[in-house]
Design an enzyme around this catalytic site. Structure first.
Site, PDB file in Angstrom:
ATOM      1  N   ASP A 145       5.474  -1.904  -8.681  1.00  0.00           N
ATOM      2  CA  ASP A 145       4.228  -2.686  -8.605  1.00  0.00           C
ATOM      3  C   ASP A 145       3.058  -1.707  -8.409  1.00  0.00           C
ATOM      4  O   ASP A 145       3.260  -0.600  -7.921  1.00  0.00           O
ATOM      5  CB  ASP A 145       4.301  -3.669  -7.415  1.00  0.00           C
ATOM      6  CG  ASP A 145       3.295  -4.814  -7.554  1.00  0.00           C
ATOM      7  OD1 ASP A 145       2.542  -4.852  -8.542  1.00  0.00           O
ATOM      8  OD2 ASP A 145       3.283  -5.693  -6.663  1.00  0.00           O
ATOM      9  N   GLU A 146       1.866  -2.120  -8.767  1.00  0.00           N
ATOM     10  CA  GLU A 146       0.665  -1.288  -8.565  1.00  0.00           C
ATOM     11  C   GLU A 146       0.859   0.106  -9.154  1.00  0.00           C
ATOM     12  O   GLU A 146       0.533   1.118  -8.520  1.00  0.00           O
ATOM     13  CB  GLU A 146       0.344  -1.166  -7.059  1.00  0.00           C
ATOM     14  CG  GLU A 146       0.302  -2.469  -6.298  1.00  0.00           C
ATOM     15  CD  GLU A 146      -1.034  -3.198  -6.402  1.00  0.00           C
ATOM     16  OE1 GLU A 146      -1.921  -2.722  -7.147  1.00  0.00           O
ATOM     17  OE2 GLU A 146      -1.178  -4.249  -5.758  1.00  0.00           O
ATOM     18  N   GLN A 167      -7.873  -1.638 -11.287  1.00  0.00           N
ATOM     19  CA  GLN A 167      -7.694  -1.653  -9.835  1.00  0.00           C
ATOM     20  C   GLN A 167      -7.183  -0.324  -9.299  1.00  0.00           C
ATOM     21  O   GLN A 167      -6.606  -0.269  -8.216  1.00  0.00           O
ATOM     22  CB  GLN A 167      -6.733  -2.768  -9.430  1.00  0.00           C
ATOM     23  CG  GLN A 167      -7.281  -4.159  -9.714  1.00  0.00           C
ATOM     24  CD  GLN A 167      -6.344  -5.234  -9.211  1.00  0.00           C
ATOM     25  OE1 GLN A 167      -6.172  -5.397  -8.015  1.00  0.00           O
ATOM     26  NE2 GLN A 167      -5.722  -5.961 -10.117  1.00  0.00           N
ATOM     27  N   ARG A 197      -9.923 -10.691  -4.556  1.00  0.00           N
ATOM     28  CA  ARG A 197      -9.023 -11.181  -3.502  1.00  0.00           C
ATOM     29  C   ARG A 197      -9.305 -12.645  -3.190  1.00  0.00           C
ATOM     30  O   ARG A 197      -8.514 -13.331  -2.577  1.00  0.00           O
ATOM     31  CB  ARG A 197      -9.170 -10.376  -2.195  1.00  0.00           C
ATOM     32  CG  ARG A 197      -8.875  -8.896  -2.254  1.00  0.00           C
ATOM     33  CD  ARG A 197      -7.559  -8.580  -2.886  1.00  0.00           C
ATOM     34  NE  ARG A 197      -7.733  -8.264  -4.286  1.00  0.00           N
ATOM     35  CZ  ARG A 197      -6.755  -8.325  -5.205  1.00  0.00           C
ATOM     36  NH1 ARG A 197      -5.552  -8.723  -4.849  1.00  0.00           N
ATOM     37  NH2 ARG A 197      -6.976  -8.016  -6.458  1.00  0.00           N
ATOM     38  N   LYS A 203       1.141 -10.466 -11.998  1.00  0.00           N
ATOM     39  CA  LYS A 203       1.969  -9.264 -12.178  1.00  0.00           C
ATOM     40  C   LYS A 203       3.056  -9.179 -11.116  1.00  0.00           C
ATOM     41  O   LYS A 203       4.218  -8.952 -11.422  1.00  0.00           O
ATOM     42  CB  LYS A 203       1.100  -7.997 -12.110  1.00  0.00           C
ATOM     43  CG  LYS A 203       0.109  -7.874 -13.241  1.00  0.00           C
ATOM     44  CD  LYS A 203      -0.691  -6.590 -13.140  1.00  0.00           C
ATOM     45  CE  LYS A 203      -1.572  -6.508 -11.899  1.00  0.00           C
ATOM     46  NZ  LYS A 203      -2.627  -7.526 -11.825  1.00  0.00           N
ATOM     47  N   THR A 204       2.661  -9.385  -9.883  1.00  0.00           N
ATOM     48  CA  THR A 204       3.632  -9.307  -8.798  1.00  0.00           C
ATOM     49  C   THR A 204       4.639 -10.447  -8.933  1.00  0.00           C
ATOM     50  O   THR A 204       5.832 -10.282  -8.677  1.00  0.00           O
ATOM     51  CB  THR A 204       2.904  -9.352  -7.437  1.00  0.00           C
ATOM     52  OG1 THR A 204       1.957  -8.283  -7.398  1.00  0.00           O
ATOM     53  CG2 THR A 204       3.867  -9.200  -6.283  1.00  0.00           C
TER      54      THR A 204
END
Ligand SMILES: Nc1ncnc2c1ncn2[C@@H]1O[C@H](COP(=O)(O)OP(=O)(O)OP(=O)(O)O)[C@@H](O)[C@H]1O
Ligand SMILES: [Mg+2]
Length: 772
Positions: free
Chosen positions: A225-226, A256, A614, A33-34
């Site tokens: 983002d996020e 998330q 992560r 995504k990033t």
């Protein structure tokens, strides 16, 4: 096709190539995504979009910097510098400075950090003579913060009977008055708190259509983002700014969403399609970050949540090793296990410290990890917690700097008006404070006008106050032409702060002076960097803004290679080859405070999903059998989250629920005896006494895990040591045997090593070479 587009898979390319319109990318962790956001910006620039017209909002400023670097590599130009990129807070603080006068603020307004805000609230509670055990200042601060993030102003609060009733029910009927007094004090001090940066931006965009129009036209393309963690205030800003062109791209993962406790609203993601016309929805499914074991284990966890969007996440990566689960007796033991494991893995695979991260649920857990890492000489860095800029000596100097930029800044003034001591006492301060409230002025202004005011302050004190004001003013004049470093250097010298600390002479005093040196070095670096930029001069005001808005991730100043320690909340968006998730115990993770409702528990589970995802190569999960909490040693139980992972992905170092086994109790894997541990191991009531030695089976597991390092241990089993022998240890170097104790399997030696001093080693495990 532009060559960089080949670095995306087809699903990722689609949102990158859709230049205009509203779009949302919903996808699981590690699916790019990033990366999509980054490449999308590069693509827009290659299509002739001016970087000044692109606004990109990230979770940390560091993430923004990394994205900028990546973009300038892709498009091969320095134009990326002109992108509007950063956190909500840092971008909108810049805009607020331009527009401050419209809201009645000075453009040099101070940004109060949490400490400052809480200190104001404490003062308000005290001045209102409220019971501080009922009106707990941190609770009040959180409550006010939640008002602001829901755009409930003081006026709106007083118009809302429900809110007032709720506060009355929780025995705080005067919450509204506190809120009002707090807002007034901040305004009078020319200060905005963190939440104001969003609230005031909303106010600005709502009240001034021409301002809204200006920024709508400027930010033709907006990326977030996020997105799952935006709160209502942030949501409204994005909505307002993107309303004109509707070129908006948000990426996120509902699985998330971990900031609901701070007002993040997962519905922002769920409702996106209703908010804009013709929304394109994209999904990414391939994870590039982690091994199959990690991806599948993470999927099996998030599956347990009922509230979620159905998603597919798969990976073409290797299976990878299983996730290691280990149970330890105490947190000290847990720390030693993690430190040993990092040490071993690093040696075996020639890795750097930066390849490892230790993640925990609460900051308090870092101490045991730190102790263990220090003992092993493994460099580490803690993110979050009390940051460098919040240390007393640093905050003192920053307060001088803040005051000379904004003399109304009351929190800064109070900190330093009598530090170093200049004979300005509390009584004087109280009188000044009352006068300031009475005239609606700042304390600084009252002091400036002492001659015209009838205050009970004697001549000598008046002189002292005057000298103080003159000193600050001379700094202000200096700052008009000098850069941030020159000003800060002059301030530290002229105020006598360092001399004061030198008198101290204790190791803490020396450390404080070193911190100040580090601050000055940091300012010098900042100035040098800024001077390279066209639109920046490296002024003090710029530096202070940078400091005020640094997120916990941004405070990473040195490039030294270190193991990263942080809470899971901070780890969002990051990745590390090796990840240790520690303290996986019921009541700790999931947190005892989050088990009242299903939705709270589901947020904890999402947090665990974030933690596990992560990891790139390997994840370790640890828990202890007993842990100190609130000063008491309590029995701990494995977290339900471990059980929720499908067993096929796990490798238990200890048999499950076999309480007869006490893992690695008297030695770590190097055979080092920890005496403090031996004292702690008295069997507790209700728990069968733990066995004192790892079984052969467990040792085999350990050997499997760390083959290289444990092999040499065999050699020592047959070695006969005597007092006075010279020996060599892999880690501690050469040493002399001082004493031998016990016999057979339990034989221990006390050895004085060149590195590490006197150690007690269990000979069965210790890797010693006898030299003479
Ligand atoms: N098409 C691709 N080819 C190779 N590597 C990729 C590709 N897409 C993403 N990656 C890599 O996979 C990792 C995860 O990507 P990224 O951080 O963008 O994922 P994300 O969806 O933002 O994750 P998170 O949900 O944790 O924020 C990164 O190291 C990234 O460089
Ligand atoms: Mg990401």
């Amino acid at each position: 096709m532009e060559s960089y587009l080949a670095e995306l898979n087809e699903a990722q390319r689609a949102p990158v190539l859709q230049k205009d319109g509203a779009m949302i990318v919903i996808a699981g962790a590690g699916s790019g995504k990033t990366r999509v956001l980054t490449y999308r910006i590069a693509y827009l620039m290659s299509q002739g979009v001016d970087p000044f017209n692109i606004l990109s909002l990230t979770f940390t400023n560091k993430a923004a910097r990394e994205m900028k670097n990546r973009i300038s590599k892709i498009v091969g130009s320095s134009e990326a510098k002109n992108l509007w990129m950063g956190t909500f807070h840092s971008i909108f603080a810049k805009i607020l400075r331009f527009e401050a006068d419209k809201l009645g603020y000075p453009s040099n307004f101070t940004i109060y950090d949490t400490q400052d805000s809480q200190s104001v609230i404490r003062a308000v509670i005290k001045d209102m003579r409220l019971d501080k055990d009922v009106y707990k200042y941190k609770q009040v601060y959180n409550r006010i913060s939640s008002f602001k993030n829901s755009l409930i102003t003081v006026k709106a609060y007083f118009q809302n009977p429900e809110l007032q009733e709720a506060d009355a029910m929780s025995k705080k009927p005067r919450m509204g008055e506190i809120y009002q007094a707090y807002v007034e004090r901040c305004f009078k001090a020319g200060a905005m708190d963190f939440d104001d940066l969003l609230l005031k931006t909303n106010e600005l965009l709502n009240r001034f259509p021409e301002v809204l129009h200006k920024y709508q036209s400027r930010f033709r393309y907006i990326l977030v983002d996020e997105y799952q963690d935006t709160n209502h205030s942030q949501y409204l800003i994005v909505k307002a700014l993107s309303d004109k062109f509707q070129n908006i791209c948000v990426v996120g993962d509902d699985a998330q969403s971990i900031y609901a406790f701070r007002g993040a609203n997962i519905n922002n993601i769920l409702n996106f399609q209703k908010d804009y016309e013709n929304v394109e929805m994209y999904r990414l499914e391939q994870n590039y970050r982690s091994t199959k074991n990690i991806v599948n284990a993470a999927n099996s966890i998030i599956d347990k949540n009922k509230t979620k969007l159905e998603k597919v996440v798969w990976t073409a990566n290797d299976d990878g090793p299983k996730i290691v689960v280990n149970r330890l007796l105490t947190d000290g033991e847990e720390g030693r296990f993690v430190a040993s494991s990092i040490f071993e893995t690093k040696m075996q695979n020639q890795l750097s410290n930066g390849d490892f991260a230790i993640l925990y649920r609460t900051n308090a857990q870092s101490r045991a990890m730190e102790d263990a890492l220090r003992k092993r000489d493994i460099p580490y860095r803690i993110y979050g917690g009390l940051s460098f800029y919040q240390r007393k000596e640093i905050k003192d100097i920053l307060s001088y700097l803040r005051l000379l930029i904004n003399p109304k800044d009351e929190e800064a003034l109070k900190r330093i008006i009598n530090f170093p001591a200049r004979g300005i006492g509390q009584t004087t301060m109280d009188r000044l404070s009352i006068a300031a409230n009475q005239y609606g002025k700042s304390i600084f202004e009252v002091i400036e006008n002492l001659d015209h005011l009838d205050l009970k302050i004697n001549k000598s004190t008046r002189n002292k106050l005057e000298n103080f004001v003159n000193m600050i003013k001379s700094f202000t004049i200096l700052s008009e032409n000098a850069d941030a470093f020159v000003v800060a250097d002059t301030v530290t010298k002229k105020t006598g702060l360092v001399q004061e600390m030198k008198k101290d002479g204790t190791p803490e005093g020396v450390a404080r002076i070193e911190n100040i040196e580090e601050l000055l070095n940091g300012i010098r670096d900042f100035v040098e960097e800024q001077k390279e930029l066209a639109d920046s001069s490296g002024s003090l005001a710029e530096f202070l803004e940078d400091v005020a808005l640094a997120t916990d991730m941004d405070k990473d100043t040195s490039d030294e290679d270190r193991v990263a320690l942080m809470t899971i909340h901070l780890a969002k968006g990051l990745e590390f080859p090796y990840v240790y998730i520690v303290g996986l115990e019921e009541d700790l993770f999931p947190s005892a405070m989050s088990m009242n409702t299903r939705s709270e528990l589901e947020e904890e589970r999402r947090l665990f999903y974030v933690a596990l995802t992560r990891a790139e190569t390997q994840a370790y999960l640890t828990y202890t059998q007993s842990r100190y909490r609130w000063g008491k040693l309590v029995d701990a139980e494995a977290s339900r989250f471990i059980e929720e992972i499908d067993d096929q992905f796990l490798d238990y170092l200890v048999p499950q629920d076999d309480y007869k086994y006490k893992p690695l109790i008297d030695t770590d894997i190097f055979g080092e005896v920890d005496k403090s541990k031996l004292r702690q191991t008295k069997p507790k009531k209700g728990t069968p006494p733990p066995a004192h030695k790892p079984t052969e089976q467990q040792l085999q597991k350990l050997r499997k895990l760390k083959p290289a390092a444990l092999e040499p241990a065999k050699a020592t089993k047959t070695v006969n040591l005597a007092e006075g022998n010279e020996v060599e240890h892999m880690r501690f170097g050469k040493g002399t045997v001082l004493k031998i104790e016990g016999a057979g399997q339990d034989q221990k030696a006390e050895i004085d090593f060149e590195h590490g001093g006197i150690k007690n080693l269990l000979l069965r495990f210790a890797k010693l070479k006898v030299l003479s």
